[in-house]
Design a protein around this motif. Structure first.
Motif, PDB file in Angstrom:
ATOM      1  N   VAL A  26       0.833  -1.204   0.000  1.00  0.00           N
ATOM      2  CA  VAL A  26       0.000   0.000   0.000  1.00  0.00           C
ATOM      3  C   VAL A  26       0.868   1.255   0.000  1.00  0.00           C
ATOM      4  O   VAL A  26       1.827   1.360   0.762  1.00  0.00           O
ATOM      5  CB  VAL A  26      -0.935  -0.005   1.229  1.00  0.00           C
ATOM      6  CG1 VAL A  26      -1.682   1.306   1.363  1.00  0.00           C
ATOM      7  CG2 VAL A  26      -1.914  -1.168   1.153  1.00  0.00           C
ATOM      8  N   ARG A  27       0.505   2.197  -0.877  1.00  0.00           N
ATOM      9  CA  ARG A  27       1.166   3.495  -0.931  1.00  0.00           C
ATOM     10  C   ARG A  27       0.113   4.581  -0.857  1.00  0.00           C
ATOM     11  O   ARG A  27      -0.825   4.546  -1.643  1.00  0.00           O
ATOM     12  CB  ARG A  27       1.991   3.644  -2.218  1.00  0.00           C
ATOM     13  CG  ARG A  27       3.149   2.675  -2.296  1.00  0.00           C
ATOM     14  CD  ARG A  27       4.212   2.977  -1.230  1.00  0.00           C
ATOM     15  NE  ARG A  27       5.232   1.946  -1.182  1.00  0.00           N
ATOM     16  CZ  ARG A  27       5.252   0.911  -0.351  1.00  0.00           C
ATOM     17  NH1 ARG A  27       4.284   0.733   0.514  1.00  0.00           N
ATOM     18  NH2 ARG A  27       6.229   0.044  -0.354  1.00  0.00           N
ATOM     19  N   GLU A  29       2.238   3.989   2.633  1.00  0.00           N
ATOM     20  CA  GLU A  29       2.157   2.878   3.580  1.00  0.00           C
ATOM     21  C   GLU A  29       1.534   3.337   4.894  1.00  0.00           C
ATOM     22  O   GLU A  29       2.001   4.292   5.508  1.00  0.00           O
ATOM     23  CB  GLU A  29       3.542   2.277   3.846  1.00  0.00           C
ATOM     24  CG  GLU A  29       3.449   1.007   4.685  1.00  0.00           C
ATOM     25  CD  GLU A  29       4.739   0.201   4.732  1.00  0.00           C
ATOM     26  OE1 GLU A  29       4.841  -0.666   5.623  1.00  0.00           O
ATOM     27  OE2 GLU A  29       5.621   0.425   3.902  1.00  0.00           O
ATOM     28  N   ILE A  67      -3.589   7.287   6.158  1.00  0.00           N
ATOM     29  CA  ILE A  67      -3.936   7.324   4.734  1.00  0.00           C
ATOM     30  C   ILE A  67      -4.707   8.618   4.492  1.00  0.00           C
ATOM     31  O   ILE A  67      -5.738   8.845   5.115  1.00  0.00           O
ATOM     32  CB  ILE A  67      -4.803   6.113   4.327  1.00  0.00           C
ATOM     33  CG1 ILE A  67      -4.041   4.804   4.576  1.00  0.00           C
ATOM     34  CG2 ILE A  67      -5.225   6.234   2.862  1.00  0.00           C
ATOM     35  CD1 ILE A  67      -4.893   3.561   4.404  1.00  0.00           C
ATOM     36  N   LYS A  71      -7.046   9.430  -0.732  1.00  0.00           N
ATOM     37  CA  LYS A  71      -6.383   8.213  -1.229  1.00  0.00           C
ATOM     38  C   LYS A  71      -7.102   6.929  -0.810  1.00  0.00           C
ATOM     39  O   LYS A  71      -6.661   5.836  -1.168  1.00  0.00           O
ATOM     40  CB  LYS A  71      -4.943   8.151  -0.721  1.00  0.00           C
ATOM     41  CG  LYS A  71      -4.046   9.271  -1.190  1.00  0.00           C
ATOM     42  CD  LYS A  71      -3.438   8.935  -2.510  1.00  0.00           C
ATOM     43  CE  LYS A  71      -2.389   9.967  -2.910  1.00  0.00           C
ATOM     44  NZ  LYS A  71      -1.908   9.733  -4.258  1.00  0.00           N
ATOM     45  N   VAL A  75      -6.269   3.190  -2.203  1.00  0.00           N
ATOM     46  CA  VAL A  75      -5.685   2.178  -1.323  1.00  0.00           C
ATOM     47  C   VAL A  75      -6.521   0.899  -1.354  1.00  0.00           C
ATOM     48  O   VAL A  75      -5.976  -0.210  -1.428  1.00  0.00           O
ATOM     49  CB  VAL A  75      -5.526   2.734   0.115  1.00  0.00           C
ATOM     50  CG1 VAL A  75      -5.286   1.611   1.117  1.00  0.00           C
ATOM     51  CG2 VAL A  75      -4.385   3.738   0.152  1.00  0.00           C
ATOM     52  N   GLN A  78      -5.595  -0.918  -4.375  1.00  0.00           N
ATOM     53  CA  GLN A  78      -4.281  -1.561  -4.237  1.00  0.00           C
ATOM     54  C   GLN A  78      -4.400  -2.874  -3.470  1.00  0.00           C
ATOM     55  O   GLN A  78      -3.780  -3.882  -3.828  1.00  0.00           O
ATOM     56  CB  GLN A  78      -3.302  -0.632  -3.497  1.00  0.00           C
ATOM     57  CG  GLN A  78      -2.909   0.614  -4.257  1.00  0.00           C
ATOM     58  CD  GLN A  78      -2.121   1.585  -3.384  1.00  0.00           C
ATOM     59  OE1 GLN A  78      -1.603   1.236  -2.328  1.00  0.00           O
ATOM     60  NE2 GLN A  78      -2.049   2.835  -3.827  1.00  0.00           N
TER      61      GLN A  78
END
Length: 145
Positions: A26-27, A29, A67, A71, A75, A78
């Protein structure tokens, strides 16, 4: 089948592995924040394998902190992609796409990704639960001899 399962320690290690491997992709993180009530093992109330209810289920849940609000959906995407790449079965996705359940393959751990409001912000939580297991990996001796 002789009734053997993984041990409680093995199940906990696998739960942690699933969560940490997922979060690693995950970015940005997130920081894992343990959901304290998930520290206890639970009774196996609805064994899907037809086995004993005297077994336990090991689970852990974490909030994914840090997060940015913009996003969240990215996420979730992802995480879904990672689970699919691992060969996990996605069993459900909510209408808004922010809640997801699945199962690991071939060991059938239950996976969940949930979104909830924390004040005005959305926060994600991720959990994993083992199938029903014997704490020591083998059935308890029966007293009914």
């Amino acid at each position: 089948m002789d009734g053997r399962t993984m041990t409680e320690a093995q199940a906990l290690a696998r739960v942690e592995q699933i969560i940490k491997e997922t979060v690693a992709v995950v970015r940005p993180e997130p920081r894992l924040d343990l959901y304290a009530p998930s520290l206890n093992s639970n009774m196996c109330l609805d064994p899907t394998d037809g086995g004993s209810e005297d077994r336990i289920v090991v689970n852990r849940s974490y909030y994914l902190r840090g997060i940015p609000q913009g996003k969240i959906s990215e996420v979730v995407g992802q995480i879904k992609k990672h689970w699919e790449q691992q060969g996990y079965y996605i069993s459900g996705v909510s209408a808004n796409g922010r809640n997801m359940t699945g199962r690991s393959r071939p060991d059938d751990f239950l996976l969940s990704l949930l979104s909830a409001y924390d004040g005005d912000d959305v926060v994600l939580s991720m959990g994993a639960s083992s199938p029903c297991i014997w704490p020591d990996g083998t059935p308890e001796p029966s007293s009914s001899g």
